[in-house]
Design a protein around this motif. Structure first.
Motif, PDB file in Angstrom:
ATOM      1  N   CYS A 266      -7.180  31.523 -43.228  1.00  0.00           N
ATOM      2  CA  CYS A 266      -6.161  32.147 -42.364  1.00  0.00           C
ATOM      3  C   CYS A 266      -5.342  31.072 -41.658  1.00  0.00           C
ATOM      4  N   GLN A 267      -6.047  30.083 -41.097  1.00  0.00           N
ATOM      5  CA  GLN A 267      -5.329  29.063 -40.326  1.00  0.00           C
ATOM      6  C   GLN A 267      -4.442  28.206 -41.215  1.00  0.00           C
ATOM      7  N   GLU A 268      -4.943  27.934 -42.421  1.00  0.00           N
ATOM      8  CA  GLU A 268      -4.131  27.121 -43.335  1.00  0.00           C
ATOM      9  C   GLU A 268      -2.812  27.836 -43.633  1.00  0.00           C
ATOM     10  N   HIS A 269      -2.918  29.162 -43.874  1.00  0.00           N
ATOM     11  CA  HIS A 269      -1.694  29.905 -44.182  1.00  0.00           C
ATOM     12  C   HIS A 269      -0.807  30.030 -42.948  1.00  0.00           C
ATOM     13  N   LEU A 270      -1.434  30.190 -41.778  1.00  0.00           N
ATOM     14  CA  LEU A 270      -0.641  30.255 -40.544  1.00  0.00           C
ATOM     15  C   LEU A 270       0.135  28.956 -40.350  1.00  0.00           C
ATOM     16  N   SER A 271      -0.545  27.842 -40.571  1.00  0.00           N
ATOM     17  CA  SER A 271       0.125  26.550 -40.337  1.00  0.00           C
ATOM     18  C   SER A 271       1.296  26.380 -41.303  1.00  0.00           C
TER      19      SER A 271
ATOM     20  N   GLY B 256       4.092  36.380 -44.262  1.00  0.00           N
ATOM     21  CA  GLY B 256       4.720  35.087 -44.537  1.00  0.00           C
ATOM     22  C   GLY B 256       5.508  34.591 -43.329  1.00  0.00           C
ATOM     23  N   PRO B 257       6.676  34.009 -43.584  1.00  0.00           N
ATOM     24  CA  PRO B 257       7.462  33.430 -42.477  1.00  0.00           C
ATOM     25  C   PRO B 257       7.891  34.460 -41.428  1.00  0.00           C
ATOM     26  N   ASP B 258       7.843  35.768 -41.766  1.00  0.00           N
ATOM     27  CA  ASP B 258       8.216  36.784 -40.764  1.00  0.00           C
ATOM     28  C   ASP B 258       7.291  36.754 -39.563  1.00  0.00           C
ATOM     29  N   LEU B 259       6.116  36.128 -39.725  1.00  0.00           N
ATOM     30  CA  LEU B 259       5.175  36.041 -38.606  1.00  0.00           C
ATOM     31  C   LEU B 259       5.835  35.423 -37.381  1.00  0.00           C
ATOM     32  N   GLN B 260       6.809  34.533 -37.615  1.00  0.00           N
ATOM     33  CA  GLN B 260       7.419  33.836 -36.483  1.00  0.00           C
ATOM     34  C   GLN B 260       8.153  34.815 -35.568  1.00  0.00           C
ATOM     35  N   ASP B 261       8.641  35.921 -36.153  1.00  0.00           N
ATOM     36  CA  ASP B 261       9.427  36.859 -35.343  1.00  0.00           C
ATOM     37  C   ASP B 261       8.577  38.005 -34.789  1.00  0.00           C
ATOM     38  N   MET B 262       7.432  38.297 -35.439  1.00  0.00           N
ATOM     39  CA  MET B 262       6.659  39.482 -35.047  1.00  0.00           C
ATOM     40  C   MET B 262       5.604  39.099 -34.023  1.00  0.00           C
ATOM     41  N   ALA B 263       6.033  39.070 -32.760  1.00  0.00           N
ATOM     42  CA  ALA B 263       5.148  38.529 -31.720  1.00  0.00           C
ATOM     43  C   ALA B 263       3.852  39.320 -31.610  1.00  0.00           C
TER      44      ALA B 263
ATOM     45  N   THR C  94       5.852  45.010 -50.290  1.00  0.00           N
ATOM     46  CA  THR C  94       5.829  46.472 -50.163  1.00  0.00           C
ATOM     47  C   THR C  94       4.773  46.896 -49.144  1.00  0.00           C
ATOM     48  N   PHE C  95       3.867  46.011 -48.829  1.00  0.00           N
ATOM     49  CA  PHE C  95       2.785  46.338 -47.891  1.00  0.00           C
ATOM     50  C   PHE C  95       3.234  46.150 -46.439  1.00  0.00           C
ATOM     51  N   SER C  96       4.383  45.470 -46.247  1.00  0.00           N
ATOM     52  CA  SER C  96       4.690  45.007 -44.883  1.00  0.00           C
ATOM     53  C   SER C  96       4.838  46.158 -43.894  1.00  0.00           C
ATOM     54  N   SER C  97       5.244  47.354 -44.358  1.00  0.00           N
ATOM     55  CA  SER C  97       5.405  48.452 -43.401  1.00  0.00           C
ATOM     56  C   SER C  97       4.051  48.957 -42.891  1.00  0.00           C
ATOM     57  N   TYR C  98       2.964  48.607 -43.614  1.00  0.00           N
ATOM     58  CA  TYR C  98       1.636  49.079 -43.183  1.00  0.00           C
ATOM     59  C   TYR C  98       0.872  48.033 -42.384  1.00  0.00           C
ATOM     60  N   VAL C  99       1.504  46.853 -42.203  1.00  0.00           N
ATOM     61  CA  VAL C  99       0.746  45.743 -41.603  1.00  0.00           C
ATOM     62  C   VAL C  99       0.233  46.090 -40.212  1.00  0.00           C
ATOM     63  N   THR C 100       1.106  46.657 -39.368  1.00  0.00           N
ATOM     64  CA  THR C 100       0.701  46.877 -37.972  1.00  0.00           C
ATOM     65  C   THR C 100      -0.492  47.808 -37.886  1.00  0.00           C
ATOM     66  N   SER C 101      -0.413  48.925 -38.640  1.00  0.00           N
ATOM     67  CA  SER C 101      -1.540  49.873 -38.561  1.00  0.00           C
ATOM     68  C   SER C 101      -2.811  49.235 -39.108  1.00  0.00           C
TER      69      SER C 101
ATOM     70  N   ILE D  23      -7.399  39.944 -42.947  1.00  0.00           N
ATOM     71  CA  ILE D  23      -6.417  39.323 -42.038  1.00  0.00           C
ATOM     72  C   ILE D  23      -5.619  38.271 -42.811  1.00  0.00           C
ATOM     73  N   ASP D  24      -6.322  37.477 -43.629  1.00  0.00           N
ATOM     74  CA  ASP D  24      -5.631  36.453 -44.416  1.00  0.00           C
ATOM     75  C   ASP D  24      -4.601  37.102 -45.337  1.00  0.00           C
ATOM     76  N   SER D  25      -4.995  38.227 -45.955  1.00  0.00           N
ATOM     77  CA  SER D  25      -4.048  38.910 -46.843  1.00  0.00           C
ATOM     78  C   SER D  25      -2.821  39.372 -46.075  1.00  0.00           C
ATOM     79  N   THR D  26      -3.031  39.884 -44.866  1.00  0.00           N
ATOM     80  CA  THR D  26      -1.856  40.353 -44.104  1.00  0.00           C
ATOM     81  C   THR D  26      -0.978  39.169 -43.694  1.00  0.00           C
ATOM     82  N   ILE D  27      -1.603  38.030 -43.370  1.00  0.00           N
ATOM     83  CA  ILE D  27      -0.794  36.836 -43.045  1.00  0.00           C
ATOM     84  C   ILE D  27       0.095  36.497 -44.239  1.00  0.00           C
ATOM     85  N   ASN D  28      -0.494  36.570 -45.427  1.00  0.00           N
ATOM     86  CA  ASN D  28       0.295  36.235 -46.620  1.00  0.00           C
ATOM     87  C   ASN D  28       1.378  37.268 -46.894  1.00  0.00           C
ATOM     88  N   VAL D  29       1.111  38.527 -46.547  1.00  0.00           N
ATOM     89  CA  VAL D  29       2.142  39.552 -46.752  1.00  0.00           C
ATOM     90  C   VAL D  29       3.332  39.261 -45.839  1.00  0.00           C
TER      91      VAL D  29
END
Length: 2033
Positions: free
Chosen positions: A1135-1140, A1100-1107, A1045-1052, A1092-1098
């Protein structure tokens, strides 16, 4: 570095350098400008980092231009992060590239510094330039020596300019430090001295903590890198400054000051420091031992020749270890030194010892330890203040135990340290020599605590010094001081855990000493204290026996208990003081026994309840109590406290025994005690010592201790009580009692006068700094942001707040967070009731413990009450808070607020089910209102810790109460934030919002998300550090709990976080002094990284598409990596562990691995653990790839981490995973790897000094020369005398043991593989390395540590089993392992030495047996000592002697004796089992087998008793008359079961194999006749060989029951493993034979259970198991009682129906097996469970054969049913395509046997006849289908069908009538097949069989009649079909043979007349058949000459000639015939002349 492409795309094609587009920058909106600059500068820094040396030189000019452009930007001005990036870029180009632009750059930077502008932009530019100047000098200062005076003075001149800008002042000082660091020894003295003076002044006078740390950094660089300050004058000045600085509230300042002074001390350390020393020499000496500490970049120090000695006459300083440490202790022990300064000095000790290095610390350990014990702990200033004593004890524990003991000393160093402590300190008590004074109490406590920790680290390695340790400890136990006793007991406990063999001797000595001292109590030499000390020691040792059951003794436990009970009974006869000692000793002993657990305690429970009831009676009335004097009251309180201590341990270890009744009784006793406490007088002190029970304890103290125990017991009882008992517990006045303890404003001990004065003078800011060990009654459960979890809380592991730092330094700093210091003597029960394994988690003082327990009890009980009671209790708390007297006592009020906040949080945790306690609820509206009001009061307090607790509680309140309350609460908080500008309040509200959202979770709180997020974002932008820090912390909680539910606020959010990270208001370099100070210890960058780590977890795999978002995250992570703060590093690694995990493709894998590799080397435990977790995640996929990607040495690093923390589970998992991934493909490498772990040496920290390279003592202490040689060879690779840095110290034994475990697992994996493929590559690889494996195992089995020896023997055992029978590839006539006999023999020797252990001896016995059984040596005389060992062991254990021993290992406890005994019996059983194959073993066994059999059976009976009898000891005390072993059988049950479990199967197998051999004595033994006097065997009732008996042998049910239980057990409950199932069934097959089982197995219950189990196994297990089950079922059928009854038995037999049922059950199992193999047998399923491979076919034929065997013995009444079933199975198999090739050929003989047997007595028209006809119909149908060629195997099927039908007709001709149309139809079909090329051959064979049948009935004749015409036609008619020649030949032979089967001459004549012309006719058209036909004719002639002659004569002339021609063509054949046949053939010849 985090992104894949290190260089951003260039703006224009001219250069690959990033270029700043100023226009574009200024065109952006202002908030985006900062982000743009941030991204650009980080790209630039990354670009520089990616350049090599040439690149850096080439690009220098462009990069420099860009850098200056950024420095000079007016807007946006460079902030801290951008400055760091610029600094890194400068550092990069000048450290890697050439230095052409160096002077130019420095001058430009100095120019900016000296600029005159004072505007904001000028200040920012100067700030950036200062930072960059520092970076440039650090990188290349040695090339710019001339510019350093200008640079340094320019920088330091800025300090004054920056007096209003904190960040700038700090940067200037740090930059100056870097200038001096870079220039080194070439610095100008005047410049250095000015800088030093300024640094000293600022370090003491500046108000900013950041400036102070930077000033200390400057001073440290001056000391380290310049030679001017090594004289006494400067040192004194430095000391004066640092001692002022170190007294700071900021931990960072204390660390920096400590680092500074320790650098000076370490630099001037010298082994020998004489009074006068030549200056130059002293300096070089000193310099060598200097060690740079962890300030960054110290490797770059460029050593330069010494500058001339200073001209000043000041003395050069030089310290030895004692004088060096004395410098610190003098300041530490000054009365005026504050607690903070003492903590700072503790850091100095840490840094000094780390600076001196491992070698110095190890060699000077004695000096260091003595210094701590004598100069600090025993110093009067410290001793006279309790808090100082305990905090000092804690600091010393951190330094001496954690840092020195665990991290610096290797194994031999630890052993030497332990030796020193025992021999030089403990042994001096009591004083024996005049010149060695008795150590003080504090010295002893320090030494014992340190020794304890050493024992924990050393483990079994302590055995070397075990005896002297034990004697010293038992001596110190008798010290009069209670504290020393408790520490000695604790140390003794650690000692016994490390050396289990010392348990029995220690217990025995303690017990005898206690008895002795108790006996002296009445006399003149009495010492009550000594009694108590020994009792505590005894209890502490007893409490270890559950964790090492092998070494405990039932006998001792029982004696201790009876001693305690008799003491309690007799105490009433003694004087009051003696009586109090007796009672105390008794209860301490009972407390120790309670740890043995429910199996021991339940036997004595009723007795204990009685003792407790007597000790805790209802108090007499109040008047009676008033009359008693203080002494009596103290006595009454004391004995209650002791009794409750044992109740508490009972509850801790025996919760299983808490029935409703026991709970009731205990609750009543506790209730009585609270009543007793309420009757005590209000005045609880007396000055008259004679009225005190103990000189130092008042009645008040006893009252506190009883209160503590009552509350602790209540808490435990309510927490553990069984369901339904809450009423019992809650009807008491529990809650008011608890509330009074923690919230009553008057119910606390006012502090001492000194504290009261200090408080009124405002000397301490908050209660946390009171430092009086009481803190106005504040709880000890809140320590900073860490909250101690409640008992039974679910997430208790994660009790630390993320801000809490870890590691030794942090433990020292955390001590300051609480006014209370814990210690072991506060509660002796902590000896066995350990809260956790943390050595610093000790009990709080009794007064604090009362508060702690009251809070926990309140939390568990409040939610269970009715809302009315809850409300009144909470109202009472509110009224307490508003009491009038708190106006004067502010600190008591603060303490109460902390307590109440914790109490509410605890109660709400229980209510929202976060603990295991009953949840209850807190949902009454009035209750919610009161809680809400209290929390609103706490959430705005200035104390951040209370605010956090209150925030957490508010979150849970909303969770518990639901939506309406949440909505009002959220809006209240939002309104307050808007209205209330006070920073503390706003931060509290922000915390509460975060907690509310995280408690409710994304779904429930979704409604409030936007609102909460908006507020938190705006608070995040607030300038005040406290506000924005906690707002951002809440933001990360919201993101974590909101999920998607947080994903729409990630960019801001990301944009804001990046902006805040770049802003100078959100870090410690802010301009405002107050902000900077707050930021220093609560770093906002860390909380930003967390967000930042929390947003990475929010995402998740969508990070691959959100350049866009991903690039931002990558940029930020790249920047976090460069930060130095530990907290930021940890968050960045997360952060890096979750990114990997989510976007591995966008990370640079190799760079990430290398970063983790660096992090592993970190000194911070948290960073190290994070890095290892990261590696573990990567290595799960492919370990080899990670190892390849990292820098060389990653594997070594992992082993070294394990060496630092041998129990590190994650590292172990990494290595295990790796082994499982590559063990079988890379076997040889793994053998090498495990070998290198044994020989690898410990890594030593780099210290610049010569290390003595002599090997350490105590490494190889071996009795055997051969062994010593081996060990030396094994250690050889570690020797390298040239390099000063190699240590001779091996890795810790725990790591080596793990290496051996890996090797053992490798061998096990290879063995598993070998079971399937003998020639597998891994088997061959291991075979090649077998010499290494034996060598490794040998060196392990002769090591100094028992655990290693056990592993070594285990590996030898595995190798023997794997390669025992393998021939040597070079000399095939001998076995591979024959050459290693000597090593194996030598490896076994130490296992039977006196210093061995029972486990080792047991393992060695196994190896002996395996060695003899594998047949490496087959000659009994050559088995030597190995066989002798086994025989001796058998003799020892076969007699019932008390003192069982094996070799020199004596004094085994009863459990250990059972273990070794079982391994001996099991070893002999293995030999017996192997003797079936290895015949030489028969000679080995013959002398002993008669003795062994009854022993085996007795052991099995014992196992059965333990396994099946219900808990024997549950009968209560009534059974106390039996033997001890019987009474306590349940106590040992679990232990002993384990030993029996491991070997019972061998024993059963051995007995089964003896039954197989039909040994006479086995049946005697089985019947329980173990006297071998009678030689006669059991008389057999039947003449045949099988000995049938109706009664089973005496032992049958033991054997059968064990096997059955193991097969049928529940998973996990001692159930058999897959391998064992097969063995058990094979043994069962041997046991279930009539000679053993009689008819017992056929008893209805036994039989049906057995069948159910076999059914289950058939359905779930593999083919091997099924094969054995089929054989068992077959044997049971054949042995069935009904099978033996004569078939003439009348049908009305009463057993018949049961018999039929049982026989059907047995055949059903066989059919069940078949249905699993034959596809179409089971209509319900089409697929089969097993492929028809060789094994499956074997099973199928076994099952068919078993069915046919069973059919023989079926009662006639039901035979037909079974026959029909079997025929159906055969018909189905015949029709199954998959069975054609493999199965049918195997099953035809069985079919023939079956048909023959059933048709013997049958006639046409009978049931059997009908069944067989029906079968024939099925066969014909199958034939038809096969001829249709519809499936692959149809040809084979056709062949098989005609074969099978032929067998049916030939075997059962009697049951078919002569005119049966089915038969005729078959014959027709047969001749069809004859004419078909594919089937002709088989059909011809079938014709032959049918024609040649003995003519017993008309059917055979009819078949012949029907078959002859087509047969003759086939022979005589030419055919177009090719390939029928062979068939014609067969048929020709058949016809001739057919004539022979005819009975009368007339028939033969007739037949000959038909056959001869037919044969000739065949030759007529098939000429090549002539020779063969000739043979046939001659055969015919020889059969019946007369008939032949007659036929020949009847032939026409032509035909006769033709016949002669044919016969001539067969000349060759004829000769043979003549030779064979003799005369008649010659006569024939004459006739044909």
């Amino acid at each position: 570095m985090a992104t894949q492409d290190p260089e951003p795309v260039p703006a224009n094609g001219a250069t690959s350098n990033p270029e700043l587009d100023i226009k574009k920058l200024h065109a952006l909106p202002s908030e985006q400008q900062e982000l743009y600059l941030l991204t650009f500068s980080s790209d630039l820094a990354r670009h520089v980092a990616s350049l090599d040396a040439d690149g850096a030189s080439a690009h220098q000019i462009y990069i420099k231009k860009e850098l200056f452009q950024i420095i000079n930007l007016a807007s946006p001005p460079p902030t801290r992060v951008i400055r760091e990036n610029l600094g890194r870029a400068f550092h990069g180009i000048f450290s890697k590239g050439d230095r052409k632009l160096l002077f130019e750059s420095i001058n430009e930077l100095i120019g900016i510094l000296n600029g005159t502008g004072k505007a904001d932009k000028d200040v920012r530019a100067k700030h950036a330039a200062a930072h960059c100047l520092g970076a440039v000098f650090e990188a290349a200062g040695d090339s710019a020596i001339g510019l350093h005076p200008l640079a340094a003075t320019s920088l330091l001149r800025l300090v004054k300019f920056a007096q209003n800008h904190t960040g700038l002042r700090a940067t200037v000082l740090r930059a100056a430090g870097k200038v001096f660091k870079g220039v080194g020894r070439s610095v100008e003295e005047t410049v250095a001295r000015d800088a030093c003076k300024q640094g000293r002044a600022l370090s003491t006078s500046d108000k900013s903590a950041l400036v102070q740390t930077s000033a200390c950094y400057l001073l440290e660089q001056l000391i380290r890198h310049t030679p001017f300050f090594d004289n006494s004058t400067d040192f004194d000045k430095l000391q004066t400054a640092i001692w002022k600085t170190i007294d700071s509230a900021s931990a960072s300042v204390r660390h920096a000051a400590a680092s500074c002074i320790s650098a000076s001390l370490v630099k001037n350390y010298s082994e020998t420091a004489p009074a006068e020393i030549p200056l130059a020499r002293s300096k070089t000496n000193k310099r060598k031992s200097r060690k740079p500490t962890d300030m960054d970049g110290d490797e770059d120090i460029i050593e330069q020749p010494d500058s001339p000695a200073p001209k000043k006459s000041a003395a050069r300083i030089s310290f030895t270890v004692p004088t060096l440490l004395k410098q610190l202790s003098i300041q530490y022990c000054r009365p005026a030194t504050s607690s903070r300064a003492r903590a700072g000095i503790a850091h100095c000790y840490l840094k000094v010892l780390q600076g001196l290095g491992e070698h110095v610390v190890e060699t000077k350990y004695a000096d260091i330890a003595r210094h701590f014990f004598l100069d600090i702990l025993s110093n009067p200033t410290i001793v006279q203040n309790r808090y100082r004593t305990l905090s000092s004890r804690r600091y010393i524990a951190v330094v001496l135990e954690t840092v020195v003991g665990r991290e610096m000393l290797g194994e031999s160093g630890q052993l030497n340290a332990a030796r020193f402590l025992v021999n030089e300190i403990l042994k001096d008590y009591p004083q024996a020599l005049k010149e060695r004074p008795e150590p003080s109490k504090q010295t002893l406590i320090g030494a014992l605590s340190t020794l304890s920790s050493l024992f924990d680290s050393l483990g079994s390695a302590t055995n070397v010094i075990a005896d002297s340790c034990r004697d010293a400890l038992l001596q110190v136990l008798q010290h009069p001081s209670y504290s020393v006793q408790v520490y000695a007991s604790s140390c003794l406990r650690s000692f016994v855990l490390a050396c289990p063999l010392q348990l029995l001797p220690s217990v025995t000595i303690c017990m005898n000493s206690v008895n002795r001292e108790l006996g002296l109590l009445g006399g003149p030499r009495q010492s009550p204290r000594r009694c108590v000390g020994l009792a505590n020691g005894l209890s502490a040792v007893l409490s270890t026996s559950t964790s090492q059951p092998l070494h405990g003794s039932v006998d001792v436990n029982s004696r201790v208990l009876s001693q305690a009970t008799s003491l309690l009974k007799s105490s009433s006869n003694s004087d009051l003081r003696i009586s109090s000692t007796q009672i105390q000793v008794a209860w301490i002993l009972i407390g120790g026994l309670m740890t043995l657990g429910p199996n021991f305690v339940k036997i004595h429970l009723s007795q204990l309840l009685l003792l407790w009831k007597n000790a805790l009676p209802k108090p007499l009335n109040k008047d009676n109590m008033v009359q008693r004097n203080v002494l009596e009251l103290s006595f009454l309180a004391h004995i209650r406290e002791c009794a409750l201590g044992s109740v508490l341990t009972f509850l801790e270890f025996n919760s299983r025994l808490l029935t409703l009744d026991v709970t009731k009784r205990l609750a009543a006793m506790l209730q009585n005690t609270t009543m007793f406490l309420n009757t005590l007088p209000s005045k609880k002190t007396t000055d008259n010592v004679s009225e005190r029970l103990s000189p130092v304890l008042q009645l008040h103290d006893f009252d506190l201790m009883v209160r503590r125990r009552v509350l602790q017991c209540y808490t435990k009882l309510v927490d553990l009580s069984p369901a339904g008992s809450s009423e019992v517990l809650l009807q008491t006045n529990l809650l008011p009692f608890a509330v009074a303890a923690f919230a009553d404003p008057d119910n606390y001990t006012p502090s001492s006068l000194g504290i009261a004065i200090a408080s009124s003078a405002g000397n301490f800011e908050s209660i946390w700094e009171v430092a009086d060990n009481y803190g106005f009654g504040v709880t000890g459960l809140v320590q900073g942001y860490d909250i101690e979890p409640l008992p039974g809380e679910h997430d208790a592991e994660d009790k630390h707040h993320w801000v809490t730092r870890h590691g030794p330094e942090a433990i020292i700093d955390r001590t300051l967070l609480s006014p209370i210091c814990s210690a072991r003597e506060h509660d002796s029960i902590s000896l066995y009731v350990r809260k956790s394994n943390d050595p610093f988690n000790l009990p709080n003082p009794p007064a604090t413990e009362v508060v702690n327990s009251a809070l926990q009890l309140f939390a568990i009980c409040l939610p269970l009450q009715t809302p009315k009671i809850q409300e009144s209790i909470l109202e009472q708390i509110t009224s307490f808070l508003s009491a009038g007297n708190l106006q004067r006592d502010v600190h008591r009020k603060s303490a109460m607020m902390v307590n109440i906040a914790y109490a509410l949080l605890g109660a709400l945790k229980v209510a929202v089910k976060e603990t295991r306690s009953a949840a209850g609820d807190l949902k009454g509206s009035a209750v919610e209102k009161v809680i809400q009001e209290l929390l609103h009061l706490f959430i705005v307090l200035p104390d951040p810790y209370v605010r956090k607790v209150a925030g957490e509680a508010l979150g849970r309140l909303c969770n518990s109460s639901g939506n309406s309350l949440t909505t009002t609460e959220v809006s209240y908080l939002v309104d307050q934030i808007v209205a209330n500008r006070e920073p503390n309040a706003r931060s509290g509200y922000a915390v509460a919002l975060g907690c509310i959202h995280s408690q409710l979770g994304g779904m429930a709180a979704g409604y409030h998300l936007k609102n909460i997020l908006g507020i938190l974002m705006s608070l995040g932008n607030d300038q005040h550090p406290v506000v924005h820090f906690w707002a951002l912390d809440s933001l990360s909680k919201v993101a974590d709990s909101a999920g998607l539910t947080f994903s729409s606020y990630v960019t801001s959010t990301l944009g804001m976080l990046a902006q805040l990270y770049g802003a100078d208001t959100h870090n410690a370099e802010s301009a405002v002094l107050a902000s900077s100070n707050m930021e220093l210890d609560l770093p906002t960058p860390a909380v930003i990284a967390r967000c930042i780590d929390s947003t990475i977890n929010v995402l998740g795999p969508d990070l691959q598409d959100m350049a866009k978002a991903r690039d931002m995250v990558m940029t930020l992570i790249g920047l976090f990596k460069a930060e130095s703060d530990v907290l930021i590093t940890i968050e960045s690694l997360k952060c890096q562990e979750h990114l990997s995990l989510y976007a591995p493709g966008h990370m640079n894998f190799a760079v990430y691995v290398k970063q983790l590799q660096q992090a592993i080397e970190s000194n911070a435990t948290q960073i190290r653990d994070m890095a290892i977790d990261g590696l573990h995640n990567l290595m799960r996929r492919d370990t080899e790839e990670v190892i390849r990607s990292g820098d060389p040495g990653l594997e070594d690093q992992l082993w070294h981490v394990l060496d630092r923390q041998p129990e590190h589970e994650v590292v172990r998992n990494i290595i295990r995973n790796w082994l499982h991934q590559t063990g079988l493909t890379d076997t040889a490498t793994w053998v090498q790897r495990c070998h290198s772990v044994l020989t690898k040496t410990k890594k030593v920290a780099e210290v610049e000094e010569k290390v003595d390279t002599k090997p350490k003592g105590g490494q190889t202490d071996l009795q055997d020369d051969e062994v010593a040689g081996f060990a030396a060879a094994a250690n050889a690779p570690g020797e390298d005398n040239t390099a000063a840095q190699t240590s001779q110290e091996l890795l810790k034994w725990q790591v080596r043991t793990f290496g051996m475990d890996c090797l053992s697992e490798l061998v096990a994996m290879v063995s598993k593989e070998a079971a399937f493929r003998e020639e597998a590559p891994c088997v061959l690889a291991l075979q090649k390395r077998v010499a290494d494996v034996v060598r490794i195992a040998f060196s392990a089995s002769t090591a100094g540590v028992v655990q290693l020896r056990i592993r070594g023997l285990k590996i030898i055992d595995q190798v023997l089993k794997l390669f025992g029978k393998t021939p040597d590839p070079d000399f095939p006539e001998v076995t591979l392992l024959e050459q290693y006999q000597a090593q194996i023999g030598s490896a076994l020797t130490p296992a039977f030495a006196a210093d061995s252990s029972p486990e080792l001896a047991a393992e060695a016995v196994n190896v002996c047996a395996t060695f003899i059984a594998t047949g490496i040596v087959t000659d009994v005389d050559r088995m030597g000592r190995i066989l002798k060992l086994l025989v001796a062991a058998l003799e020892n254990f076969s007699s019932e002697s008390e003192a069982a021993a094996i070799g020199d290992l004596k004094g085994l406890s009863s459990n250990a004796a059972v273990m070794v005994k079982m391994s001996v019996f099991s070893a002999w059983a293995e030999l017996q089992i192997a003797s079936a194959e290895q015949k030489y073993l028969v000679d080995v066994l013959r002398p002993h087998i008669a003795r062994l059999t009854p022993l085996w059976l007795a052991s099995l009976r014992e196992y059965a008793r333990l396994r099946f009898e219900p808990d024997i000891s549950s009968m209560g005390s009534a059974s106390m008359s039996g033997s001890l072993d019987t009474i306590y059988a349940a106590l040992n049950r679990e232990t002993l079961l384990k030993f029996y479990q491991e070997s019972w199967l061998n024993l059963v197998d051995a007995i089964a194999s003896l039954i197989d051999e039909d040994s006479e004595f086995v049946f005697d033994a089985l019947d329980g006749k173990t006297e071998f006097t009678e030689e006669a065997s059991i008389p057999s009732r039947n003449p045949d060989h099988i000995n049938y008996r109706d009664e089973p042998v005496a032992f049958f049910f033991v054997l059968f029951g064990l096997a059955f239980e193991a097969l049928a057990g529940r998973p996990g409950d001692l159930q058999a493993s897959k391998e064992q199932i097969l063995e058990i069934l094979q043994a069962l097959k041997k046991i279930l034979r009539p000679s053993v089982s009689g008819h017992a197995i056929y008893q209805e219950v036994v039989f049906s259970e057995t069948m159910d189990m076999l059914d289950r196994l058939v359905l779930t297990e593999g083919l091997q198991v099924q094969t054995v089950i089929v054989e068992i079922a077959r044997n049971l059928c054949l042995g069935h009682p009904s099978a033996k009854r004569t078939h003439a038995t009348p049908d009305g037999d009463e057993h018949l129906s049961d018999d039929i049922e049982q026989l059907f059950e047995l055949t059903r199992i066989m059919v069940l097996v078949l249905t699993g193999l034959v596809p179409s047998l089971d209509e319900s399923k089409s697929s089969v469970r097993h492929d028809l491979n060789e094994e499956a076919v074997a099973l199928l034929t076994t099952a068919l054969s078993a069915l046919v065997d069973a059919a023989h013995v079926f009662p006639s009444i039901i035979k037909t049913d079974l026959h029909a079933c079997i025929l159906h199975i055969f018909a189905t198999i015949l029709a199954s395509p998959s069975c054609q090739t493999a199965v049918i050929p195997q099953s035809l003989p069985i079919f023939k046997r079956f048909v023959t047997s059933i048709s013997q007595t049958a006639e046409p028209g009978s049931d059997t006849s009908n069944q067989l006809r029906a079968t024939l119909v099925r066969f014909l149908r199958t034939l038809k289908r096969a001829q249709g060629r519809e499936f692959d195997a149809s040809v084979a099927c056709e062949k098989n069908t005609i074969l099978t039908t032929t067998i049916l007709l030939s075997s059962a001709s009697a049951v078919f009538s002569s005119d049966d149309p089915l038969v005729q139809r078959f014959v027709e079909e047969l001749f069809d097949c004859l004419g078909n090329r594919m089937t002709s051959k088989v059909a011809a064979g079938c014709c032959r069989s049918l024609l040649l049948l003995a003519k017993k009935s008309s059917l055979e004749t009819t078949i012949a009649c029907q078959a002859l015409p087509p047969l003759l036609a086939f022979l005589t008619t030419p055919s177009d079909v090719e390939g029928l020649d062979e068939s014609r030949s067969t048929l020709a032979a058949t016809l001739v043979a057919f004539i022979g089967t005819l009975q009368t001459p007339a028939q033969r004549l007739l037949a000959s007349k038909i056959v001869v012309p037919a044969l000739l006719a065949r030759v007529g058209w098939e000429k090549k058949a002539a020779p063969e036909t000739a043979g046939r004719l001659l055969e015919l002639a020889s059969m019946d000459q007369a008939a032949f002659r007659e036929v020949v004569q009847a032939l026409g002339t032509e035909e006769r000639e033709f016949l002669q021609g044919v016969l001539r063509s067969g000349q060759g054949g004829r000769r043979e015939v003549e030779e064979e046949r003799g005369e008649p053939s010659i006569a024939l010849k004459m006739n044909f002349g």
